[in-house]
Design a protein around this motif. Structure first.
Motif, short mmCIF file in Angstrom:
data_model
loop_
_atom_site.label_atom_id
_atom_site.label_comp_id
_atom_site.label_asym_id
_atom_site.label_seq_id
_atom_site.Cartn_x
_atom_site.Cartn_y
_atom_site.Cartn_z
N UNK A 235 0.84 -1.20 0.00
CA UNK A 235 0.00 0.00 0.00
C UNK A 235 0.87 1.25 0.00
N UNK A 236 0.30 2.35 -0.44
CA UNK A 236 1.04 3.61 -0.45
C UNK A 236 1.45 3.99 0.97
N UNK A 237 2.58 4.65 1.08
CA UNK A 237 3.06 5.07 2.38
C UNK A 237 2.10 6.08 2.99
N UNK A 238 1.85 5.90 4.25
CA UNK A 238 0.92 6.76 4.96
C UNK A 238 -0.51 6.26 4.92
N UNK A 239 -0.76 5.16 4.25
CA UNK A 239 -2.12 4.58 4.19
C UNK A 239 -2.09 3.21 4.83
N UNK A 240 -3.25 2.78 5.28
CA UNK A 240 -3.38 1.44 5.86
C UNK A 240 -4.79 0.94 5.60
N UNK A 241 -4.98 -0.34 5.90
CA UNK A 241 -6.28 -0.99 5.65
C UNK A 241 -6.97 -1.35 6.96
N UNK A 242 -6.67 -0.60 8.01
CA UNK A 242 -7.26 -0.92 9.31
C UNK A 242 -8.79 -0.80 9.28
N UNK A 243 -9.28 0.30 8.70
CA UNK A 243 -10.74 0.46 8.64
C UNK A 243 -11.39 -0.63 7.78
N UNK A 244 -10.68 -1.07 6.74
CA UNK A 244 -11.21 -2.16 5.93
C UNK A 244 -11.35 -3.43 6.75
N UNK A 245 -10.30 -3.75 7.51
CA UNK A 245 -10.30 -4.99 8.28
C UNK A 245 -11.31 -4.95 9.42
N UNK A 246 -11.58 -3.77 9.94
CA UNK A 246 -12.55 -3.65 11.03
C UNK A 246 -13.99 -3.58 10.52
N UNK A 247 -14.16 -3.54 9.21
CA UNK A 247 -15.50 -3.52 8.63
C UNK A 247 -16.19 -2.19 8.74
N UNK A 248 -15.41 -1.10 8.82
CA UNK A 248 -16.02 0.22 8.95
C UNK A 248 -16.39 0.83 7.59
N UNK A 249 -15.80 0.32 6.53
CA UNK A 249 -16.10 0.84 5.19
C UNK A 249 -17.27 0.08 4.59
N UNK A 250 -17.13 -1.21 4.43
CA UNK A 250 -18.20 -2.09 3.94
C UNK A 250 -18.35 -3.23 4.96
N UNK A 251 -19.31 -3.17 5.83
CA UNK A 251 -19.40 -4.18 6.88
C UNK A 251 -19.85 -5.54 6.33
N UNK A 252 -19.27 -6.59 6.91
CA UNK A 252 -19.65 -7.97 6.62
C UNK A 252 -19.86 -8.70 7.93
N UNK A 253 -20.88 -9.53 7.98
CA UNK A 253 -21.19 -10.24 9.23
C UNK A 253 -20.09 -11.22 9.61
N UNK A 254 -19.44 -11.81 8.60
CA UNK A 254 -18.36 -12.77 8.88
C UNK A 254 -17.00 -12.10 8.95
N UNK A 255 -16.93 -10.80 8.72
CA UNK A 255 -15.69 -10.06 8.92
C UNK A 255 -14.70 -10.19 7.78
#
Length: 641
Positions: A235-255
């Motif tokens: 990923x580009x420097x200064x960015x991360x996928x934390x919100x993706x993994x926590x389901x804050x962008x597109x929530x999924x019941x199974x995570x």
């Protein structure tokens, strides 16, 4: 580095052992059912639980599958690599070698009994099988490749690796390649029994993920979708996928589960998957943004989560699956029982053959008689159809035959003239009547032959419909019976058509004019008098009212009317028995009745001038040749001296 390898391997093996205990009871059973149903092809209607891997091209799907197996075995490259659905069954196998080394191998369903211990050979077989069905270029096909991998380092999981979503066709791909791949993927993930593993690279916007888009269409509530975020390390420097993994962008019941795959450089440098797993664990623990998420990220955690979710999913759908299989089993057992017992002895085979032939004959007879148990309620069949052909189709075709069609006045006039030869005749001969009527009778032949062919076709259909269930066991016997029955009916059709032709010829050879329904000349005159009485009564009434000076003209008109009426019905003038003419003569007292018959003498009137009128008529007749009966009658000049 060496110190960090032990916990990673231990965690991987520990998760494998715990996961194996969870899925060892149900997943192998489902895998066996999948192998059985795969051999049935499209005949299988039972949906079995499985995990479909969905993602765009080069999203890291193949790397995730190889990481779950722990070996390199899938085709890799920059272009589209997965061009056929690959059903991958991972089977946990305990270590059974005395030295404790791992024994891993693969088996293809299309090569039963052959074990592939070299995973490079597995890759080559996948490529060869793909090219055999999809071609050597970039084409895709929906025919599956089924591969089992037995290893002590895997969990019991069934995965389906589907072709990656693409936008622009390359190679020999059709212009609608995107729609075809989407249709193929949707045919898997739309089933309620299928779990969806949506793979999305972290270096692209999650809102533009094709995998999540299709998963949202097939599973709008998100109960069956597991998100996988790949390529977290690029990923580009200064960015991360934390919100993706926590389901804050597109929530999924199974995570979501984050993984770090090997790069293309690692693959070219032959970096092992074990080393990649160690580097993956180090990546999550060394990054503060992912440090608290390390327990839910990584390939080992993904394998464990997939195993648990799949086992739970199987337990959920198992009652309904069991009931559907039981119902199908009862139906198949009933069908199998209807085929009868298998006999090995020749005497038993002969009895079985005789029994089949007897059942076929009984079924054929019952279908004709309307006693068939499987009687159709939507259409006519069997004997009822034959009755319909005779009573409706055949009778209607006969009624549609117009007796006077293609029979003009010129044809009648020409036939009469040809029948007279070089001589002129006053009376209409019978020869033209027979010639013309034979031509009209011959028109009945085609509808009769068509009726016979309709009956033949219906009997052929009946022979196909009344095949007993036992014949399904013997396709060769069924084919031979079809041939014999077809030849038998065909041999009966030919003499039937010949007999129909003979019947029509007999009707043409003898025309029964004595039949009560035949309309003869006298009866025709009688009918004409009844239908058109004004043409006779008007001259007669005028004759009664006129004096002696008008007697001859009235008599002339009356006699002309009788001659015309006698000519109107088929041109037939009866020589004898003028019963209707006698009626006319009774109503016309001015005409002298010469006797009970109506001949030339009665036509030309009085007793006194009978001879002179006859001579006058004869000379007139031979001096001017008769061109037609109508012209001949018009030349008769009636005078009374």
């Amino acid at each position: 580095m060496a110190e960090e390898q032990v916990p990673a391997a231990a965690s991987s093996n520990g998760s494998a052992a715990s996961g194996a205990a969870l899925g060892h009871s149900v997943i192998p059973i489902v895998n066996k059912l999948q192998d059985i149903f795969a051999q049935l092809g499209s005949q299988s209607t039972i949906e079995l639980p499985q995990v479909a891997v969905v993602g765009s091209q080069s999203s890291g799907k193949s790397s995730v599958l190889e990481a779950l197996v722990g070996r390199d075995f899938l085709p890799r490259g920059s272009d589209i690599c997965t061009r056929r659905p690959l059903v991958l069954q991972l089977v946990y196998k305990k270590k059974n070698k005395p030295d404790g080394t791992d024994e891993e191998w693969g088996e293809f369903l299309h090569l039963p009994g052959k074990k592939f211990f070299d995973f490079n050979e597995i890759r080559r077989e996948i490529q060869a099988e793909t090219e055999r069905e999809a071609g050597g270029n970039k084409g895709v096909t929906d025919k599956q490749i089924r591969l089992k991998i037995f290893s002590p380092n895997v969990l019991d999981i069934t995965l389906v690796d589907l072709p990656g979503l693409t936008k622009v066709p390359v190679g020999d791909q059709p212009s609608d390649i995107e729609a075809r791949i989407r249709t193929m993927i949707m045919s898997y993930i739309k089933l309620p029994s299928c779990l969806i593993l949506a793979v999305t690279p972290a270096n692209s916007d999650l809102a533009n993920s094709d995998a999540l888009q299709m998963a949202g269409i097939a599973d709008p509530d998100g109960y069956r979708t597991i998100g996988v975020i790949t390529k977290l390390d690029i990923m580009d420097r200064g960015t991360d996928a934390r919100n993706f993994l926590l389901g804050k962008v597109i929530p999924l019941r199974l995570g979501y589960v984050g993984v770090v795959n090997r790069s293309q450089e690692d693959i070219l440098m032959n970096r092992s998957i074990k080393d990649a797993l160690v580097a993956e664990e180090k990546f999550f623990r060394s990054r503060p943004v992912y440090n608290d998420l390390a327990e839910r990220c990584g390939v080992p955690q993904l394998a464990k989560k997939l195993n648990q979710i799949l086992v739970q999913h199987i337990k959920t759908v198992l009652p309904g699956l069991k009931s559907r299989i039981s119902a199908a089993l009862v139906s198949v057992a009933k069908e199998h029982a209807s085929y009868g017992e298998i006999t090995e002895s020749k005497a038993g085979q002969g009895a079985l053959l005789l029994n089949i032939l007897s059942k076929f004959s009984e079924a054929f007879s019952s279908m004709i008689e309307g006693k068939n148990e499987e009687m159709s309620t939507s259409e006519l069949s069997g004997g009822a159809r034959i009755h319909y052909i005779f009573q409706d189709i055949f009778v209607k075709s006969l009624e549609d035959v117009d007796p006077c069609e293609d029979l003009t006045d010129d044809d009648i006039r020409t036939a009469i003239q040809n029948a007279t030869g070089p001589k002129s005749a006053l009376f209409v001969p019978e020869v033209p009547f027979e010639v013309l009527i034979r031509r009209q009778i011959a028109r009945l032949l085609d509808p009769s032959l068509q009726c016979a062919r309709f009956i033949y076709d219906e009997l052929i259909k009946m022979s196909h419909r009344c095949m007993v269930n036992e014949l399904q066991r013997f396709p060769v016997l069924r084919k031979r019976m079809d041939e014999v029955i077809g030849n038998f009916l065909r041999e009966g059709l030919e003499p039937s058509e010949t007999m129909i032709g003979h019947i029509v010829e007999m009707e043409m050879d003898y025309i029964n004019t004595s039949h009560p329904n035949f309309l003869g000349g006298s009866k025709a005159v009688e009918m004409a008098l009844q239908q058109k009485p004004s043409r006779i009564s008007a001259p007669i009434s005028r004759q009664k009212d006129s004096g002696d000076s008008d007697k001859a003209p009235n008599s002339e008109r009356s006699l002309k009317s009788r001659a015309i009426l006698a000519r109107q019905v088929n041109g037939i003038v009866p020589e004898q028995g003028g019963r209707p003419v006698a009626d006319v003569e009774k109503t016309a007292p001015a005409v002298n009745n010469a006797g009970s018959t109506w001949g030339i003498s009665s036509i030309f009137g009085g007793h006194d001038h009978r001879t002179s009128m006859k001579e006058n008529f004869t000379s007139k007749l031979f001096s001017e040749p008769v061109q037609s009966i109508e012209q001949g009658v018009s030349m008769i000049h009636l005078r009374e001296v």
